[in-house]
Motif scaffolding. Structure first.
Motif, PDB file in Angstrom:
ATOM      1  N   GLY A 165      77.549 -21.629   6.831  1.00 56.54           N
ATOM      2  CA  GLY A 165      76.725 -22.580   6.104  1.00 56.54           C
ATOM      3  C   GLY A 165      75.687 -23.286   6.956  1.00 56.54           C
ATOM      4  O   GLY A 165      74.932 -24.112   6.443  1.00 56.54           O
ATOM      5  N   ILE A 172      69.387 -15.653   6.014  1.00 56.22           N
ATOM      6  CA  ILE A 172      70.661 -14.972   6.289  1.00 56.22           C
ATOM      7  C   ILE A 172      70.434 -13.479   6.485  1.00 56.22           C
ATOM      8  O   ILE A 172      70.983 -12.873   7.412  1.00 56.22           O
ATOM      9  CB  ILE A 172      71.685 -15.245   5.169  1.00 56.22           C
ATOM     10  N   GLU A 173      69.607 -12.880   5.611  1.00 57.07           N
ATOM     11  CA  GLU A 173      69.360 -11.444   5.723  1.00 57.07           C
ATOM     12  C   GLU A 173      68.710 -11.083   7.059  1.00 57.07           C
ATOM     13  O   GLU A 173      69.029 -10.073   7.668  1.00 57.07           O
ATOM     14  CB  GLU A 173      68.492 -10.940   4.572  1.00 57.07           C
ATOM     15  N   VAL A 210      77.126 -15.871   7.676  1.00 60.47           N
ATOM     16  CA  VAL A 210      77.290 -15.832   6.218  1.00 60.47           C
ATOM     17  C   VAL A 210      78.187 -16.955   5.719  1.00 60.47           C
ATOM     18  O   VAL A 210      77.866 -17.634   4.741  1.00 60.47           O
ATOM     19  CB  VAL A 210      77.865 -14.465   5.780  1.00 60.47           C
ATOM     20  N   PRO A 258      70.134 -21.419   7.079  1.00 60.47           N
ATOM     21  CA  PRO A 258      69.523 -21.519   5.743  1.00 60.47           C
ATOM     22  C   PRO A 258      69.656 -20.212   4.963  1.00 60.47           C
ATOM     23  O   PRO A 258      69.564 -19.125   5.519  1.00 60.47           O
ATOM     24  CB  PRO A 258      68.049 -21.813   6.047  1.00 60.47           C
ATOM     25  N   ARG A 259      69.865 -20.336   3.658  1.00 59.43           N
ATOM     26  CA  ARG A 259      70.090 -19.163   2.807  1.00 59.43           C
ATOM     27  C   ARG A 259      68.947 -18.157   2.861  1.00 59.43           C
ATOM     28  O   ARG A 259      69.170 -16.968   2.754  1.00 59.43           O
ATOM     29  CB  ARG A 259      70.307 -19.591   1.361  1.00 59.43           C
TER      30      ARG A 259
END
Length: 115
Positions: free
Chosen positions: A44, A51-52, A41, A47-48
Motif C-alpha cells: 500500500g 504498481i504496473e 502490491v 501509488p496505484r
C-alpha cells in the motif's frame, strides 16, 4: 591413475558454469525481487497508478538474474554459445509472435470494413 574418460578435459576451467556461491546469490536475489514485488502490491505504500511499472521493473530484474545466474548467459567465451542460442531463439519467437499479431490485425481490419 587417470581415467580414460577424463583425458582431454580441463577440469579447472568451469567459468561458464555457476558455482555454489553464484547459485546461492542468484537464488537470494530471486527471493528478494519476489518479496519486493509482493510488497509493492500488498504494502500500500506505492501509488496505484505506478504498481504496473514497479512490477514490470522487478520482473525484468528477475529475468536478468535468472538468465545470468541459472542459464549462464553472458559475454564470457564459455557463455557466448548459450547467449547466441538464446538470442536466436528470442528472435525467431519474436518474428513468429509479431508476424501472427500483424496478420490477425490486418485480417480484422480488412474483413470488417464497416467498423
Amino acid at each position: 591413475m587417470s581415467h580414460p574418460h577424463e583425458a582431454g578435459h580441463d577440469h579447472a576451467s568451469h567459468d561458464g558454469h555457476g558455482s555454489l556461491k553464484s547459485y546461492i546469490v542468484g537464488f537470494a536475489l530471486s527471493i528478494v525481487f519476489t518479496i519486493i514485488s509482493f510488497w509493492v502490491v500488498l504494502g500500500g505504500s506505492v501509488p496505484r497508478g505506478s504498481i504496473e511499472l514497479w512490477l514490470a521493473l522487478f520482473a525484468v530484474l528477475q529475468l536478468l538474474v535468472q538468465l545470468g545466474f541459472f542459464l549462464h548467459l553472458g559475454t564470457n567465451p564459455e557463455q557466448q554459445q548459450n547467449t547466441a542460442i538464446f538470442l536466436f531463439t528470442a528472435l525467431v519467437l519474436g518474428i513468429a509472435v509479431g508476424g501472427s499479431l500483424w496478420v490477425m490485425h490486418n485480417a480484422n481490419v480488412l474483413m470488417m470494413p464497416n467498423m
